[in-house]
Motif scaffolding. Sequence first.
Motif, PDB file in Angstrom:
ATOM      1  N   ALA A 158     -28.876 -39.987  33.929  1.00 42.49           N
ATOM      2  CA  ALA A 158     -29.940 -40.069  32.923  1.00 42.49           C
ATOM      3  C   ALA A 158     -29.756 -38.951  31.914  1.00 42.49           C
ATOM      4  N   LEU A 159     -29.848 -39.317  30.626  1.00 40.65           N
ATOM      5  CA  LEU A 159     -29.780 -38.307  29.570  1.00 40.65           C
ATOM      6  C   LEU A 159     -31.178 -38.102  29.021  1.00 40.65           C
ATOM      7  N   GLY A 160     -31.514 -36.864  28.729  1.00 42.60           N
ATOM      8  CA  GLY A 160     -32.843 -36.613  28.187  1.00 42.60           C
ATOM      9  C   GLY A 160     -33.023 -35.172  27.783  1.00 42.60           C
ATOM     10  N   LYS A 161     -34.277 -34.818  27.587  1.00 41.59           N
ATOM     11  CA  LYS A 161     -34.609 -33.486  27.106  1.00 41.59           C
ATOM     12  C   LYS A 161     -35.626 -32.837  28.041  1.00 41.59           C
ATOM     13  N   VAL A 162     -35.395 -31.577  28.357  1.00 43.10           N
ATOM     14  CA  VAL A 162     -36.357 -30.829  29.161  1.00 43.10           C
ATOM     15  C   VAL A 162     -37.512 -30.437  28.233  1.00 43.10           C
TER      16      VAL A 162
END
Length: 307
Positions: A158-162
């Motif tokens: 999964a790619l994403g942003k903290v």
Amino acid sequence: MSMESVNFVILGDQEIATDFGKKGTSTDLTLFDRKESEKIYTFVTPNGFPEKIQPLFQAIALAEYVIFHVNALDKFTGEQIIALDALGKKDGILSHSYDVDEARLDLMIKGTVLEGYKKVEQDKIKEELVNFPTAKKDGNTSIVIDHTFDVKGVGTVALGKVLSGKITQYDKIQHYPSEIEAMVKSIQMHDDDVKESISPARVGLSLKNIKHDEITRGDVLSNDTSIKTVTEITIDFKQNQFFKATLAENQMCLVSVGLQIKAAKFASISPMKLIFEKPVIIMPGDVCVLLKPESNTVRIIGSGAPQ
């Protein structure tokens, strides 16, 4: 020591993104990044826009800061101004091509968050980027997901942003809306393996106990128990002044909240109450933007914060 991160959305002429970073994942959102003196700069473009309005809101939601290079004063520029204003994106850079009438542009941004942007010439944008600090947010760990893959030999990525807090290798973390508990096998930033990432880092997470098709864009991984998933909400609604159609009960719309785009119907107009077809995740500070993608004129109905 954790790498610092800063995330920009590039609007207007999206072609300028290639000046700032190396192209990575590309769907209806395209990501570019580069590493410079222990800092990772990420740039997201909503390349599915203007054909579709949804990627515009998702790209803006992924960024702390805005680079808006205006190359035409058309309805799409208008939509981008309304979107930035609705989402309260106060910090950014505004530039324009030489054939854009600056006085008219000033009129278009009057009374919006864009009035506070720093105006620069296009060739000076790059040197301005260092003036945008890392907007670290402490507290509970929350990560919003924008892409998922099933990688051979690895499994779910999964790619994403903290959004807040930090994520560490081997952490167990709850997936919303399903409430499945996933485990973080490994973390990547800018193609390097790292042990932990702090907000607002962009990350690639290899996850255990959850399949890639159980995750959609806008889903959240978090240990914050105050996260709510709801099927109806009332919002403090303000109609977009350019949206002239009359709203009526039982009409449908799409609602953009965070990176989620969810179908809803109007249960009532005043107060504005929405009923969703599927559960929607509401986090502190979220703004709901109501969209009518099929409209030939104005596609942004209005916006408001959940009550």
